[in-house]
Design a protein around this motif. Structure first.
Motif, mmCIF file in Angstrom:
data_model
loop_
_atom_site.group_PDB
_atom_site.id
_atom_site.type_symbol
_atom_site.label_atom_id
_atom_site.label_comp_id
_atom_site.label_asym_id
_atom_site.label_seq_id
_atom_site.Cartn_x
_atom_site.Cartn_y
_atom_site.Cartn_z
ATOM 1 N N ARG A 1 38.874 -25.138 2.999
ATOM 2 C CA ARG A 1 38.968 -24.706 4.550
ATOM 3 C C ARG A 1 40.439 -24.005 4.638
ATOM 4 O O ARG A 1 40.218 -23.193 5.609
ATOM 5 C CB ARG A 1 39.265 -26.119 5.300
ATOM 6 C CG ARG A 1 37.696 -26.822 5.456
ATOM 7 C CD ARG A 1 37.807 -28.205 5.731
ATOM 8 N NE ARG A 1 36.608 -28.812 6.168
ATOM 9 C CZ ARG A 1 36.189 -29.991 6.535
ATOM 10 N NH1 ARG A 1 37.418 -30.652 6.852
ATOM 11 N NH2 ARG A 1 35.143 -30.528 6.696
ATOM 12 N N LYS A 2 41.296 -24.345 3.904
ATOM 13 C CA LYS A 2 42.741 -23.490 4.028
ATOM 14 C C LYS A 2 42.308 -22.110 3.611
ATOM 15 O O LYS A 2 42.945 -21.223 4.261
ATOM 16 C CB LYS A 2 43.763 -24.070 3.383
ATOM 17 C CG LYS A 2 45.130 -23.367 3.467
ATOM 18 C CD LYS A 2 46.106 -24.147 2.504
ATOM 19 C CE LYS A 2 47.438 -23.191 2.816
ATOM 20 N NZ LYS A 2 48.533 -23.781 2.163
ATOM 21 N N ALA A 3 41.781 -22.007 2.486
ATOM 22 C CA ALA A 3 41.347 -20.650 2.035
ATOM 23 C C ALA A 3 40.434 -19.724 3.277
ATOM 24 O O ALA A 3 40.738 -18.479 3.306
ATOM 25 C CB ALA A 3 40.730 -20.790 0.846
ATOM 26 N N ALA A 4 39.594 -20.441 3.819
ATOM 27 C CA ALA A 4 38.902 -19.711 4.790
ATOM 28 C C ALA A 4 39.573 -19.457 5.903
ATOM 29 O O ALA A 4 39.467 -18.298 6.657
ATOM 30 C CB ALA A 4 37.666 -20.874 5.255
ATOM 31 N N ARG A 5 40.561 -20.140 6.375
ATOM 32 C CA ARG A 5 41.416 -19.992 7.437
ATOM 33 C C ARG A 5 42.418 -18.992 7.109
ATOM 34 O O ARG A 5 42.821 -18.336 8.330
ATOM 35 C CB ARG A 5 42.261 -21.506 7.917
ATOM 36 C CG ARG A 5 41.486 -22.141 8.551
ATOM 37 C CD ARG A 5 42.457 -23.408 9.343
ATOM 38 N NE ARG A 5 43.291 -23.852 8.377
ATOM 39 C CZ ARG A 5 43.119 -25.235 7.792
ATOM 40 N NH1 ARG A 5 41.881 -25.639 7.625
ATOM 41 N NH2 ARG A 5 44.077 -25.495 6.678
ATOM 42 N N SER A 6 42.798 -18.556 6.048
ATOM 43 C CA SER A 6 43.624 -17.490 5.749
ATOM 44 C C SER A 6 43.239 -16.187 6.419
ATOM 45 O O SER A 6 44.033 -15.317 6.380
ATOM 46 C CB SER A 6 43.880 -17.396 4.259
ATOM 47 O OG SER A 6 42.654 -16.808 3.543
ATOM 48 N N GLY A 7 41.941 -15.974 6.348
ATOM 49 C CA GLY A 7 41.367 -14.470 7.060
ATOM 50 C C GLY A 7 41.250 -13.504 6.007
ATOM 51 O O GLY A 7 40.669 -12.454 6.412
ATOM 52 N N ARG A 8 41.801 -13.822 4.853
ATOM 53 C CA ARG A 8 41.458 -12.931 3.784
ATOM 54 C C ARG A 8 40.246 -13.180 2.993
ATOM 55 O O ARG A 8 39.524 -14.224 2.991
ATOM 56 C CB ARG A 8 42.730 -13.028 2.708
ATOM 57 C CG ARG A 8 44.023 -12.604 3.300
ATOM 58 C CD ARG A 8 45.092 -12.854 2.296
ATOM 59 N NE ARG A 8 45.001 -13.831 1.302
ATOM 60 C CZ ARG A 8 45.811 -14.877 1.541
ATOM 61 N NH1 ARG A 8 46.744 -15.327 2.504
ATOM 62 N NH2 ARG A 8 45.718 -16.003 0.761
ATOM 63 N N GLY A 9 39.690 -12.087 2.240
ATOM 64 C CA GLY A 9 38.561 -12.298 1.616
ATOM 65 C C GLY A 9 38.560 -12.948 0.216
ATOM 66 O O GLY A 9 39.131 -14.218 0.228
ATOM 67 N N GLY A 10 38.755 -12.295 -0.691
ATOM 68 C CA GLY A 10 38.964 -12.763 -2.098
ATOM 69 C C GLY A 10 38.004 -13.318 -2.831
ATOM 70 O O GLY A 10 36.841 -13.711 -2.165
ATOM 71 N N PRO B 1 34.008 -14.719 1.898
ATOM 72 C CA PRO B 1 35.190 -14.236 0.751
ATOM 73 C C PRO B 1 34.217 -13.223 -0.026
ATOM 74 O O PRO B 1 32.876 -12.953 0.249
ATOM 75 C CB PRO B 1 34.730 -15.414 -0.045
ATOM 76 C CG PRO B 1 33.631 -16.398 0.317
ATOM 77 C CD PRO B 1 33.366 -15.995 1.810
ATOM 78 N N ASP B 2 34.938 -12.459 -0.568
ATOM 79 C CA ASP B 2 34.201 -11.433 -1.411
ATOM 80 C C ASP B 2 33.285 -11.659 -2.426
ATOM 81 O O ASP B 2 32.307 -10.969 -2.989
ATOM 82 C CB ASP B 2 35.346 -10.509 -1.924
ATOM 83 C CG ASP B 2 36.198 -9.791 -0.749
ATOM 84 O OD1 ASP B 2 35.681 -9.189 0.100
ATOM 85 O OD2 ASP B 2 37.440 -10.008 -0.733
ATOM 86 N N LEU B 3 33.425 -12.913 -3.218
ATOM 87 C CA LEU B 3 32.804 -13.356 -4.091
ATOM 88 C C LEU B 3 33.171 -14.813 -4.103
ATOM 89 O O LEU B 3 34.201 -15.395 -4.111
ATOM 90 C CB LEU B 3 33.210 -12.572 -5.571
ATOM 91 C CG LEU B 3 32.587 -13.247 -6.711
ATOM 92 C CD1 LEU B 3 31.071 -12.970 -6.706
ATOM 93 C CD2 LEU B 3 33.273 -12.819 -7.954
#
Length: 138
Positions: free
Chosen positions: A42-51, A76-78
């Motif tokens: 969830r933190k990764a998703a909130r970052s707003g970056r793809g990746g 995310p990109d992948l």
């Protein structure tokens, strides 16, 4: 994060992050009564970056990533989804491969096998391909 080639990742401007040990992730997991793996995704998703999200150990992280894509529009990109084990690993990978995370591209290995070493190998192989040093066989 330890097994991914830092030199290759940095050459492409890719920071290597593993938020599962972050204090705010632990606090969120405790507050919400969920696993740290879920809170980290969830933190990764909130970052707003793809990746690239690489999951090698926690089926709950992959299940949450698929849910966030399907229900909340995270892109995310992948997703590299290779959790190992008997509890939910096979099901989480089947959901990813079954199209529940469309339109996000993915790499997975179906069944119970996988693990952090498999996820790291996939990331490193993609970095080699991006460098033009890898060879695609198959």
């Amino acid at each position: 994060r330890v097994g991914v080639s830092r030199v290759r990742a940095e050459a492409f401007g890719c920071p290597l992050e593993c938020p599962i040990g972050d204090k705010d992730v632990a606090e969120e997991a405790a507050r919400l009564g969920c696993t740290r793996a879920i809170a980290a995704v969830r933190k990764a998703a909130r970052s707003g970056r793809g990746g690239v999200l690489a999951v090698g150990n926690a089926p709950t992280a992959l299940t949450e990533a698929v849910r966030l894509v399907a229900e909340e529009g995270w892109r995310p990109d992948l997703i590299i989804g290779m959790p190992v084990g008997f509890v939910s690993a096979e099901e989480s990978k089947a959901a990813l491969a079954g199209g529940e995370a469309d339109p996000v591209p993915y790499v997975t290995c179906l069944g119970r096998k996988g693990g952090s070493s498999a996820a790291v190998a996939a990331v490193n192989a993609l970095l080699l391909l991006a460098e033009g040093r890898g060879e695609v066989k198959g």
